[in-house]
Write a protein that holds these residues in place. Structure first.
Motif, short mmCIF file in Angstrom:
data_model
loop_
_atom_site.label_atom_id
_atom_site.label_comp_id
_atom_site.label_asym_id
_atom_site.label_seq_id
_atom_site.Cartn_x
_atom_site.Cartn_y
_atom_site.Cartn_z
N LYS A 295 2.91 25.76 16.86
CA LYS A 295 2.09 26.06 18.05
C LYS A 295 0.67 26.45 17.64
O LYS A 295 -0.31 26.04 18.27
CB LYS A 295 2.74 27.19 18.86
N VAL A 296 0.56 27.24 16.58
CA VAL A 296 -0.75 27.67 16.10
C VAL A 296 -1.58 26.47 15.65
O VAL A 296 -2.80 26.41 15.87
CB VAL A 296 -0.60 28.68 14.94
N MET B 180 -5.73 21.82 15.77
CA MET B 180 -6.51 22.09 14.57
C MET B 180 -6.63 20.85 13.70
O MET B 180 -5.76 19.97 13.72
CB MET B 180 -5.87 23.22 13.75
N THR B 181 -7.70 20.79 12.93
CA THR B 181 -7.90 19.72 11.94
C THR B 181 -7.41 20.22 10.59
O THR B 181 -8.09 21.02 9.93
CB THR B 181 -9.38 19.32 11.86
N ILE B 182 -6.23 19.80 10.19
CA ILE B 182 -5.63 20.29 8.95
C ILE B 182 -6.22 19.57 7.75
O ILE B 182 -6.30 18.34 7.72
CB ILE B 182 -4.10 20.10 8.98
N LEU B 183 -6.63 20.34 6.77
CA LEU B 183 -7.20 19.78 5.54
C LEU B 183 -6.20 19.82 4.39
O LEU B 183 -6.13 18.88 3.59
CB LEU B 183 -8.45 20.56 5.15
N ALA B 184 -5.46 20.91 4.29
CA ALA B 184 -4.49 21.06 3.20
C ALA B 184 -3.37 21.99 3.61
O ALA B 184 -3.57 22.92 4.40
CB ALA B 184 -5.18 21.59 1.94
N MET B 185 -2.17 21.74 3.06
CA MET B 185 -1.02 22.60 3.28
C MET B 185 -0.34 22.85 1.95
O MET B 185 -0.17 21.93 1.14
CB MET B 185 -0.02 21.98 4.26
N ASN B 186 0.05 24.11 1.73
CA ASN B 186 0.76 24.49 0.50
C ASN B 186 2.10 25.11 0.87
O ASN B 186 2.14 26.10 1.61
CB ASN B 186 -0.06 25.49 -0.32
N PHE B 187 3.17 24.52 0.36
CA PHE B 187 4.52 25.04 0.59
C PHE B 187 5.01 25.67 -0.70
O PHE B 187 4.99 25.03 -1.76
CB PHE B 187 5.47 23.91 1.00
N LYS C 125 -10.13 23.22 9.41
CA LYS C 125 -11.54 23.45 9.69
C LYS C 125 -11.75 24.70 10.52
O LYS C 125 -12.80 25.34 10.44
CB LYS C 125 -12.13 22.24 10.43
N GLU C 126 -10.74 25.05 11.30
CA GLU C 126 -10.89 26.16 12.24
C GLU C 126 -10.43 27.50 11.68
O GLU C 126 -10.91 28.55 12.12
CB GLU C 126 -10.09 25.87 13.53
N HIS D 222 -6.56 33.61 9.81
CA HIS D 222 -7.88 34.09 9.42
C HIS D 222 -8.92 33.14 10.01
O HIS D 222 -9.06 32.00 9.56
CB HIS D 222 -8.01 34.13 7.89
N ARG D 223 -9.63 33.61 11.01
CA ARG D 223 -10.62 32.78 11.65
C ARG D 223 -11.90 32.74 10.83
O ARG D 223 -12.17 33.62 10.01
CB ARG D 223 -10.94 33.32 13.05
N ARG D 224 -12.70 31.71 11.07
CA ARG D 224 -13.97 31.55 10.36
C ARG D 224 -14.83 32.79 10.56
O ARG D 224 -14.98 33.30 11.66
CB ARG D 224 -14.71 30.32 10.86
N THR D 225 -15.41 33.27 9.47
CA THR D 225 -16.21 34.51 9.52
C THR D 225 -17.69 34.18 9.63
O THR D 225 -18.16 33.12 9.20
CB THR D 225 -15.97 35.35 8.26
N LEU D 226 -18.43 35.13 10.19
CA LEU D 226 -19.89 35.00 10.32
C LEU D 226 -20.57 36.16 9.60
O LEU D 226 -20.19 37.31 9.75
CB LEU D 226 -20.29 35.00 11.80
#
Length: 345
Positions: A153-154, A158-165, A250-251, A266-270
């Motif tokens: 759901k999360v 989203m635009t997934i770039l990489a996943m680590n299992f 990306k998000e 963890h959302r993108r920080t400013l």
């Protein structure tokens, strides 16, 4: 109102449908996983736990006494008295047992891996497809992990770039009948197959033998088009038990702990520069971390409940025979690649 469900070779009413509130279920194999199935079925509302069958008569009788059900000396006797079975035997026995149940028109839940060989899995897949009124479900339990359900759901949108299992365990207590790829990595391969319909454009895999003469530590890297990287690590040489999925998009960056049932986003920080009167200009960075609430549900209960509901409502299970075949095909490809690299070393 009681749901309809269809039982071939059982008493009929209403044009082939039979009204019943419970599914009569038996468990074949009463080892560690089989005992967990017994525990769940004994407390499930729409399941009538009938009995168990095990080649170890003493163990089978002990489990039967514990749950106040019947012990059956042979599989055929059990099949005659049930509508559905859970098969929790060692993998080499899966093919013959599943085929025997399908021939007798009994619904089947079979633990992973689906079969010992891909040829056997293909034959069972075709047999299951020819018996469309029967439910054949393969036990890829992590698909029913509430953390994975919430993670999906999360990730929506989203635009997934990489996943680590990461699936790590100590050697003591591990299943030494098979290597770590068939024991542990197959869980995450099942999730990868569920998440991505497309085939990877490349696969690399490596492994180590540490405490046995087969693969104890395995690493696989999959590349999907366009530009998605998926890595899987499975090990039975660590002292810490880990079941985790990390996602870079990306998000946001997402950490999902399948074992402890929590998700952090963890959302993108400013960052900006702040002018303090006394200490001058300082750089400040603020971050946003979301903690996702994960329902406290047992994955095995959700999995077996899905099986029972599919039998009652004549539905397709979430993990079909075709899914079990695809996961096994995938994992055997990776296993062969690992063994090739180990020979080179």
């Amino acid at each position: 109102m009681t749901a309809k469900r269809w039982f071939p070779n059982r008493p009929f009413c209403d044009g082939g449908w039979q009204y019943m509130e419970q599914v009569r279920i038996g468990v074949i194999g009463t080892g560690r996983m089989g005992q967990n199935h017994c525990r769940v079925f004994s407390n499930m509302r729409h399941a009538k736990f009938v009995g168990v069958c095990d080649v170890n008569g003493d163990l089978g009788k002990e489990i039967a006494r514990k749950y106040e059900v019947s012990y059956f000396r042979d599989v055929d006797s059990l099949i005659e008295n049930v509508d559905a079975v859970s098969i929790c035997t060692p993998t080499p026995q899966h093919y013959e047992l599943v085929m025997r149940c399908l021939d007798r028109n009994v619904h089947v839940m079979v633990e992973k891996p689906f079969t010992e060989t891909l040829e056997q899995a293909r034959a069972l897949k075709e047999a299951a497809e020819s018996k469309r009124k029967l439910v054949v479900q393969v036990g890829h339990i992590e698909k029913f992990n509430p953390t994975f359900i919430e993670l999906r759901k999360v990730l929506e949108g989203m635009t997934i770039l990489a996943m680590n299992f990461n699936r790590l365990s100590p050697f003591q207590g591990s299943n030494v009948d098979v290597d770590v790829v068939l024991d542990l990595m197959i869980h995450d391969i099942g999730l990868v197959v569920d998440l991505f319909e497309a085939e990877p454009i490349s696969m690399d895999a490596y492994g180590l033998s540490v405490f046995s003469d087969t693969i104890d530590h395995g690493l696989a890297v999959l590349r999907y088009d366009p530009g998605l990287l998926v890595s899987l690590t499975a090990s039975r040489v660590t002292e810490q038990k880990v079941r985790g999925i990390n996602v870079t998009s990306k998000e946001a960056y997402i950490e999902a702990d399948l074992l402890n049932k929590n998700i952090s986003v963890h959302r993108r920080t400013l960052g900006d520069y702040v002018n303090h009167k006394n200490s001058g200009v300082k750089y400040r960075q603020e971050s946003l971390i979301e903690r996702i609430v994960v329902p406290a549900m047992e994955p095995l209960f959700l999995e077996l409940q899905d099986f029972v509901n599919c039998v009652i409502e004549n539905k397709t299970p979430q993990v079909t025979a075709a899914d079990g075949y695809n996961a096994l095909r995938f994992v055997l490809l990776l296993r062969d690649k690992i063994l090739e690299t180990m020979k080179v070393q």
